[in-house]
Write an enzyme that holds these catalytic residues in place. Structure first.
Site, PDB file in Angstrom:
ATOM      1  N   ARG A 171       7.708   6.487  -3.781  1.00  0.00           N
ATOM      2  CA  ARG A 171       8.248   7.023  -2.522  1.00  0.00           C
ATOM      3  C   ARG A 171       7.569   6.320  -1.374  1.00  0.00           C
ATOM      4  O   ARG A 171       6.437   5.854  -1.496  1.00  0.00           O
ATOM      5  CB  ARG A 171       7.999   8.530  -2.414  1.00  0.00           C
ATOM      6  CG  ARG A 171       6.555   8.938  -2.214  1.00  0.00           C
ATOM      7  CD  ARG A 171       6.326  10.375  -2.566  1.00  0.00           C
ATOM      8  NE  ARG A 171       6.458  10.571  -4.001  1.00  0.00           N
ATOM      9  CZ  ARG A 171       5.471  10.358  -4.880  1.00  0.00           C
ATOM     10  NH1 ARG A 171       4.290   9.935  -4.485  1.00  0.00           N
ATOM     11  NH2 ARG A 171       5.643  10.551  -6.169  1.00  0.00           N
TER      12      ARG A 171
ATOM     13  N   SER B 191       0.802  -1.230   0.000  1.00  0.00           N
ATOM     14  CA  SER B 191       0.000   0.000   0.000  1.00  0.00           C
ATOM     15  C   SER B 191       0.831   1.274   0.000  1.00  0.00           C
ATOM     16  O   SER B 191       0.784   2.079   0.945  1.00  0.00           O
ATOM     17  CB  SER B 191      -0.945  -0.036   1.198  1.00  0.00           C
ATOM     18  OG  SER B 191      -1.685  -1.219   1.144  1.00  0.00           O
TER      19      SER B 191
ATOM     20  N   ASP C 210      -3.982  -1.175  -1.638  1.00  0.00           N
ATOM     21  CA  ASP C 210      -5.132  -1.477  -0.765  1.00  0.00           C
ATOM     22  C   ASP C 210      -6.434  -0.844  -1.271  1.00  0.00           C
ATOM     23  O   ASP C 210      -7.519  -1.397  -1.089  1.00  0.00           O
ATOM     24  CB  ASP C 210      -4.862  -1.085   0.702  1.00  0.00           C
ATOM     25  CG  ASP C 210      -4.340   0.329   0.881  1.00  0.00           C
ATOM     26  OD1 ASP C 210      -4.168   1.046  -0.117  1.00  0.00           O
ATOM     27  OD2 ASP C 210      -4.084   0.728   2.052  1.00  0.00           O
TER      28      ASP C 210
HETATM   29  C1  BGC Z   1      -0.198   5.253   0.265  1.00  0.00           C
HETATM   30  C2  BGC Z   1      -1.262   4.611  -0.583  1.00  0.00           C
HETATM   31  C3  BGC Z   1      -2.250   3.855   0.287  1.00  0.00           C
HETATM   32  C4  BGC Z   1      -2.759   4.740   1.410  1.00  0.00           C
HETATM   33  C5  BGC Z   1      -3.705   3.999   2.330  1.00  0.00           C
HETATM   34  C6  BGC Z   1      -0.829   6.062   1.388  1.00  0.00           C
HETATM   35  O1  BGC Z   1       0.166   6.557   2.220  1.00  0.00           O
HETATM   36  O2  BGC Z   1       0.627   6.094  -0.514  1.00  0.00           O
HETATM   37  O3  BGC Z   1      -0.689   3.732  -1.528  1.00  0.00           O
HETATM   38  O4  BGC Z   1      -3.303   3.415  -0.513  1.00  0.00           O
HETATM   39  O5  BGC Z   1      -1.686   5.247   2.149  1.00  0.00           O
HETATM   40  O6  BGC Z   1      -3.093   2.906   2.917  1.00  0.00           O
END
Ligand code: BGC
Length: 495
Positions: free
Chosen positions: A168, A153, A206
């Site tokens: 990142r 995620s 996610d």
């Molecule tokens: C991430 C996402 C993720 C979200 C929720 C963010 O910090 O960059 O990829 O979907 O958090 O988990």
């Protein structure tokens, strides 16, 4: 400011200097309906910019998840969820009965040190957890190629569904040597070192998992959102509306899930009403200048914002809350998580006795009644702002797509546990989209945000299943090695 209801009704006991501070906080944190509309309109443009050839600040990552489930997917899959707090391994069997599944799962703590350790430590730990799971649930079985949906995620550029270059780290992760690289080869190497009978079928965000898992049981779901440690959304786009993929000559009517990565919205600070506290949160984070939107709305930051305001008021010569108290605990960054303001909002007592005990136990501070009232209002302001700002993102996707009605599958600790989050979001959607007076209550609204099915488990398994189905049908967009993928269908279990 009528849209914000103050549950205390009046601040009769609050001295004038604190009242002035509450007024100031309201000015900083209240987002008016006009501002919500302005943010949403800018958001729409930014979603489009992210899909354009030139690209924009919001990554709008194509995920190569190219179908919604029809409820009839079947098979057995592993799912690995590497979120922000825990690591979870599941085995999911999508059964013959439409929309149904069996699941076994184990949770492993993700040690805090790992988040700033080395890449080898991270992948070693992740593979160890998978190994433990297989040894425990499949002792002495000779397994061949269990297909895995890996929910990773974080923002990743995907040329294929089983590939992902980490753009990142977010959510406080800070592991050297991973950003800018494909996370799959070192992960697969760690699996190979342990001889694990697992084959990565899909790397999943996610939000995409949440959308797909929710759509498995509710065909009106068009968006998946996470309001948790981090904040983000995914939705189904059509390939013809993704100019940055034009060179691939995909059928313009094909659906393709886009992981927006909207946490990066307004990194250039054009529209969001940032407060001095938001600026500190950003400056002190491992990645200043990034995830501006996320830092105002996500669970990782709500408690920290709350702490920073209290600390500032303590140091402010005009009001000096907590005078004469030991504030050493309050001085520790991230000592309060979002459950702290959430619990304050939940205090059912007029005299805020639960808040008093909470502040005493957690911070060692004996707060006065006016200070408790200030904290209650502050918790409301921070929680309400988060709900209202995230509604701008949902409204923006719907506006961009011309969707006047749909369901949004949502998950995450803030959505599930922060008091009033859902109804505050619904109220904001009503203000942005000019719904009639009887709408915006969070039930039977034209656009309704509903608790999702398990996106990182069932969603990841479904995406693996959908991918394999697509390969079997000869559709290879976003598939790196169709033959290897074909070998996975159906999963083979030797005697
Ligand atoms: C991430 C996402 C993720 C979200 C929720 C963010 O910090 O960059 O990829 O979907 O958090 O988990």
């Amino acid at each position: 400011m009528s849209e914000i209801t103050c549950t205390l009704g009046s601040f009769a006991d609050v001295p004038k200097d604190l009242l002035t501070q509450i007024d100031r906080l309201e000015e900083l944190f209240v987002v008016t309906p006009e501002k919500l509309k302005e943010i949403t309109d800018h958001f729409v443009k930014e979603l489009e910019r992210g899909l354009s050839k030139e690209g924009g600040t919001i990554p709008m990552n194509p995920t190569w998840c190219m179908a919604l489930p029809d409820g009839h997917e079947t098979g057995t899959f592993l799912a690995l969820d590497m979120g922000g707090t825990n690591l979870r391994v599941c085995e999911i069997t999508l059964t013959e009965a439409a929309g149904e599944f069996d699941i076994i799962q184990s949770k492993y703590r993700l040690p805090e040190e790992l988040k700033s350790g080395t890449a080898d430590e991270l992948w070693g730990y992740v593979a160890d957890c998978l190994q433990q799971f297989i040894e425990y649930h499949h002792e002495n079985e000779d397994l061949d190629h269990l297909p895995l949906g890996f929910t990773f995620s974080y923002p990743a550029t995907q040329d294929y569904i089983d590939h992902g270059v980490l753009q990142r780290w977010t959510k406080g992760f800070d592991i050297d040597g991973v950003e800018g690289k494909d996370v799959v080869p070192p992960f697969e190497a760690a699996l190979r070192e342990r001889n694990l009978p697992i084959k990565l079928a899909a790397l999943v965000n996610d939000t995409t998992g949440t959308m797909i898992a929710s759509a498995y049981t509710d065909p009106t779901v068009k968006i998946g959102c996470i309001f948790g440690t981090g904040c983000n959304a995914a939705y189904m786009e059509d390939c013809g509306s993704i100019p940055k993929l034009a060179h691939m000559n995909l059928d313009p009517s094909l659906p393709l899930a886009i992981n927006c990565e909207w946490g990066a919205f307004d990194n250039e600070h054009q529209v969001l009403p940032r407060t001095p506290y938001d600026i500190i949160v950003d400056k002190e984070s491992p990645r200043p200048g990034q995830q501006s939107f996320e830092k105002m709305v996500a669970g990782l930051y709500l408690g920290e914002l709350f702490r920073l305001v209290l600390l500032d008021l303590h140091q402010n010569p005009d009001c000096q809350i907590f005078e004469g108290q030991n504030i050493s605990k309050l001085q520790k960054p991230y000592s309060l998580d979002s459950s702290f303001p959430a619990a304050i909002e939940e205090d059912p007592f007029e005299n805020l006795s639960e808040t008093h005990d909470l502040v005493q136990n957690k911070l060692g501070i004996a707060a006065t009644k006016p200070e408790l009232e200030l904290m209650r209002r502050l918790a409301e302001l921070i929680g309400t702002r988060a709900a209202r700002l995230t509604a701008c993102g949902v409204a923006a996707i719907c506006k961009k797509k011309g969707w006047e009605t749909c369901h949004v599958g949502a998950d995450g600790s803030v959505f599930n546990k922060y008091p009033h989050f859902k109804v505050r979001g619904a109220q904001a959607l009503k203000e942005i989209l000019d719904w009639p007076a009887d709408k915006g209550k969070g039930k039977n609204d034209p656009i309704e945000i509903l608790p999702a099915e398990d996106g990182s488990g069932v969603g990841a398994a479904l995406i693996a299943a959908l991918t394999m189905k697509r390969v079997q049908q000869g559709q290879y967009a976003g598939i790196r090695d169709p033959e290897a993928m074909l070998k996975l269908c159906p999963p083979v279990k030797k005697a």
